[in-house]
Motif scaffolding. Sequence first.
Motif, PDB file in Angstrom:
ATOM      1  N   THR A   1      -0.364   8.957 -15.745  1.00 46.04           N
ATOM      2  CA  THR A   1       0.857   9.647 -15.393  1.00 46.04           C
ATOM      3  C   THR A   1       0.637  11.141 -15.583  1.00 46.04           C
ATOM      4  OG1 THR A   1       2.155   7.789 -16.171  1.00 46.04           O
ATOM      5  CG2 THR A   1       3.311   9.865 -15.887  1.00 46.04           C
ATOM      6  N   PHE A   2       0.673  11.887 -14.493  1.00 49.90           N
ATOM      7  CA  PHE A   2       0.464  13.326 -14.542  1.00 49.90           C
ATOM      8  C   PHE A   2       1.698  14.001 -13.983  1.00 49.90           C
ATOM      9  CE2 PHE A   2      -3.759  11.689 -14.869  1.00 49.90           C
ATOM     10  CZ  PHE A   2      -4.378  12.553 -15.742  1.00 49.90           C
ATOM     11  N   ASN A   3       2.556  14.465 -14.891  1.00 50.16           N
ATOM     12  CA  ASN A   3       3.782  15.131 -14.498  1.00 50.16           C
ATOM     13  C   ASN A   3       4.055  16.252 -15.500  1.00 50.16           C
ATOM     14  OD1 ASN A   3       4.821  13.852 -16.803  1.00 50.16           O
ATOM     15  ND2 ASN A   3       5.650  12.147 -15.612  1.00 50.16           N
ATOM     16  N   LEU A   4       5.234  16.841 -15.415  1.00 47.94           N
ATOM     17  CA  LEU A   4       5.593  17.942 -16.303  1.00 47.94           C
ATOM     18  C   LEU A   4       5.445  17.552 -17.774  1.00 47.94           C
ATOM     19  CD1 LEU A   4       6.873  20.837 -16.529  1.00 47.94           C
ATOM     20  CD2 LEU A   4       9.054  19.672 -16.742  1.00 47.94           C
ATOM     21  N   LEU A   5       5.950  16.396 -18.143  1.00 43.60           N
ATOM     22  CA  LEU A   5       5.895  15.976 -19.545  1.00 43.60           C
ATOM     23  C   LEU A   5       4.477  15.698 -20.021  1.00 43.60           C
ATOM     24  CD1 LEU A   5       9.088  13.744 -19.828  1.00 43.60           C
ATOM     25  CD2 LEU A   5       8.757  16.105 -20.585  1.00 43.60           C
ATOM     26  N   SER A   6       3.669  15.071 -19.183  1.00 45.85           N
ATOM     27  CA  SER A   6       2.285  14.821 -19.605  1.00 45.85           C
ATOM     28  C   SER A   6       1.517  16.138 -19.688  1.00 45.85           C
ATOM     29  CB  SER A   6       1.593  13.830 -18.682  1.00 45.85           C
ATOM     30  OG  SER A   6       1.435  14.347 -17.387  1.00 45.85           O
ATOM     31  N   GLY A   7       1.849  17.081 -18.817  1.00 47.76           N
ATOM     32  CA  GLY A   7       1.239  18.405 -18.904  1.00 47.76           C
ATOM     33  C   GLY A   7       1.624  19.131 -20.178  1.00 47.76           C
ATOM     34  N   MET A   8       2.884  18.981 -20.576  1.00 49.00           N
ATOM     35  CA  MET A   8       3.334  19.609 -21.820  1.00 49.00           C
ATOM     36  C   MET A   8       2.684  18.964 -23.038  1.00 49.00           C
ATOM     37  SD  MET A   8       7.357  20.265 -20.973  1.00 49.00           S
ATOM     38  CE  MET A   8       7.722  21.110 -22.506  1.00 49.00           C
ATOM     39  N   ALA A   9       2.445  17.682 -22.965  1.00 49.07           N
ATOM     40  CA  ALA A   9       1.856  16.965 -24.097  1.00 49.07           C
ATOM     41  C   ALA A   9       0.366  17.238 -24.233  1.00 49.07           C
ATOM     42  CB  ALA A   9       2.101  15.468 -23.942  1.00 49.07           C
ATOM     43  N   HIS A  10      -0.300  17.530 -23.133  1.00 49.93           N
ATOM     44  CA  HIS A  10      -1.758  17.650 -23.149  1.00 49.93           C
ATOM     45  C   HIS A  10      -2.282  18.688 -24.152  1.00 49.93           C
ATOM     46  CE1 HIS A  10      -5.687  16.894 -21.226  1.00 49.93           C
ATOM     47  NE2 HIS A  10      -5.920  18.106 -21.671  1.00 49.93           N
ATOM     48  N   PRO A  11      -1.802  19.933 -24.146  1.00 54.62           N
ATOM     49  CA  PRO A  11      -2.363  20.919 -25.085  1.00 54.62           C
ATOM     50  C   PRO A  11      -2.107  20.601 -26.563  1.00 54.62           C
ATOM     51  CG  PRO A  11      -1.255  22.027 -23.292  1.00 54.62           C
ATOM     52  CD  PRO A  11      -0.897  20.570 -23.192  1.00 54.62           C
ATOM     53  N   VAL A  12      -1.077  19.840 -26.859  1.00 52.12           N
ATOM     54  CA  VAL A  12      -0.815  19.509 -28.261  1.00 52.12           C
ATOM     55  C   VAL A  12      -1.382  18.150 -28.635  1.00 52.12           C
ATOM     56  CG1 VAL A  12       1.228  20.977 -28.413  1.00 52.12           C
ATOM     57  CG2 VAL A  12       1.493  18.602 -27.756  1.00 52.12           C
ATOM     58  N   GLY A  13      -1.969  17.445 -27.688  1.00 49.46           N
ATOM     59  CA  GLY A  13      -2.495  16.109 -27.934  1.00 49.46           C
ATOM     60  C   GLY A  13      -3.890  16.082 -28.495  1.00 49.46           C
ATOM     61  N   GLY A  14      -4.554  17.207 -28.539  1.00 45.43           N
ATOM     62  CA  GLY A  14      -5.915  17.237 -29.068  1.00 45.43           C
ATOM     63  C   GLY A  14      -6.113  18.453 -29.951  1.00 45.43           C
ATOM     64  N   LEU A  15      -6.838  18.271 -31.002  1.00 49.17           N
ATOM     65  CA  LEU A  15      -7.093  19.330 -31.963  1.00 49.17           C
ATOM     66  C   LEU A  15      -7.745  20.536 -31.304  1.00 49.17           C
ATOM     67  CD1 LEU A  15      -7.066  20.144 -34.963  1.00 49.17           C
ATOM     68  CD2 LEU A  15      -9.305  19.064 -35.164  1.00 49.17           C
ATOM     69  N   ASP A  16      -8.655  20.301 -30.375  1.00 45.44           N
ATOM     70  CA  ASP A  16      -9.372  21.408 -29.746  1.00 45.44           C
ATOM     71  C   ASP A  16      -8.421  22.360 -29.026  1.00 45.44           C
ATOM     72  OD1 ASP A  16      -8.813  19.447 -27.837  1.00 45.44           O
ATOM     73  OD2 ASP A  16     -10.865  19.292 -27.110  1.00 45.44           O
ATOM     74  N   HIS A  17      -7.548  21.829 -28.213  1.00 43.20           N
ATOM     75  CA  HIS A  17      -6.616  22.683 -27.478  1.00 43.20           C
ATOM     76  C   HIS A  17      -5.613  23.336 -28.419  1.00 43.20           C
ATOM     77  CE1 HIS A  17      -7.836  21.728 -23.395  1.00 43.20           C
ATOM     78  NE2 HIS A  17      -7.997  20.472 -23.790  1.00 43.20           N
ATOM     79  N   LEU A  18      -5.062  22.575 -29.309  1.00 43.58           N
ATOM     80  CA  LEU A  18      -4.047  23.078 -30.228  1.00 43.58           C
ATOM     81  C   LEU A  18      -4.564  24.274 -31.020  1.00 43.58           C
ATOM     82  CD1 LEU A  18      -1.220  22.592 -31.537  1.00 43.58           C
ATOM     83  CD2 LEU A  18      -2.400  21.167 -33.195  1.00 43.58           C
ATOM     84  N   LEU A  19      -5.734  24.138 -31.615  1.00 45.48           N
ATOM     85  CA  LEU A  19      -6.284  25.223 -32.424  1.00 45.48           C
ATOM     86  C   LEU A  19      -6.636  26.440 -31.587  1.00 45.48           C
ATOM     87  CD1 LEU A  19      -8.546  23.249 -34.928  1.00 45.48           C
ATOM     88  CD2 LEU A  19      -6.316  24.290 -35.354  1.00 45.48           C
ATOM     89  N   ALA A  20      -7.181  26.230 -30.398  1.00 46.49           N
ATOM     90  CA  ALA A  20      -7.537  27.373 -29.540  1.00 46.49           C
ATOM     91  C   ALA A  20      -6.297  28.152 -29.123  1.00 46.49           C
ATOM     92  CB  ALA A  20      -8.312  26.889 -28.320  1.00 46.49           C
TER      93      ALA A  20
END
Length: 192
Positions: free
Chosen positions: A28-47
């Motif tokens: 599922t690739f929509n607005l909500l999944s896009g919003m969740a993606h950067p906070v769903g992994g340590l790598d993105h969140l920390l960067a």
Amino acid sequence: MTPTRSLLAGALSLAALPALAHTGHNDTFNLLSGMAHPVGGLDHLLAMVAVGLWAAAHQGKVRLAAPATFVLAMLGGCLLGAAGINLPAVEPGIALSVLVLGLMVAAGSRVPASIGLPLIAAFALVHGHAHGAEAPAGSLAGYMAGFVLATAALHAGGLVAGHTLLARASLWVRATGAAIAASGAWLLASSL
């Protein structure tokens, strides 16, 4: 618990989390999944937070230029990934971004914008590529909007936190940068 031990405990607990941003199992690739993606992994969140923290150490236009540079370059990388244009070593590049951006935060304003902004752009390109390579073409617009919003929010959070911490003690910002860099070294070692 002393503030130093609290910071260390927090950093170690973050290092124990898996990097989940690139599972490849989300259909599922929509607005909500896009919003969740950067906070769903340590790598993105920390960067993302590191960009805001680094920007907080600077004056004037750099405070907005750093997050804006990241978002624009990330969008470019997303379009490359969605178009099937491969970049070499995307996952190690993302892990390296956490390490380098953490070191930039630890160094604070000693890393000038002339060095920091191109590094931010290069790292944003690989982060964006990872986003775009995972999304099906028909769902790209909403997904992109979602991860842009989440990324901007994380940058803003880092900027506010950095500004608040710098007003009290710059040592906390440098220590946070060192913890982010250590997490990046761990992510890089596990991605190779």
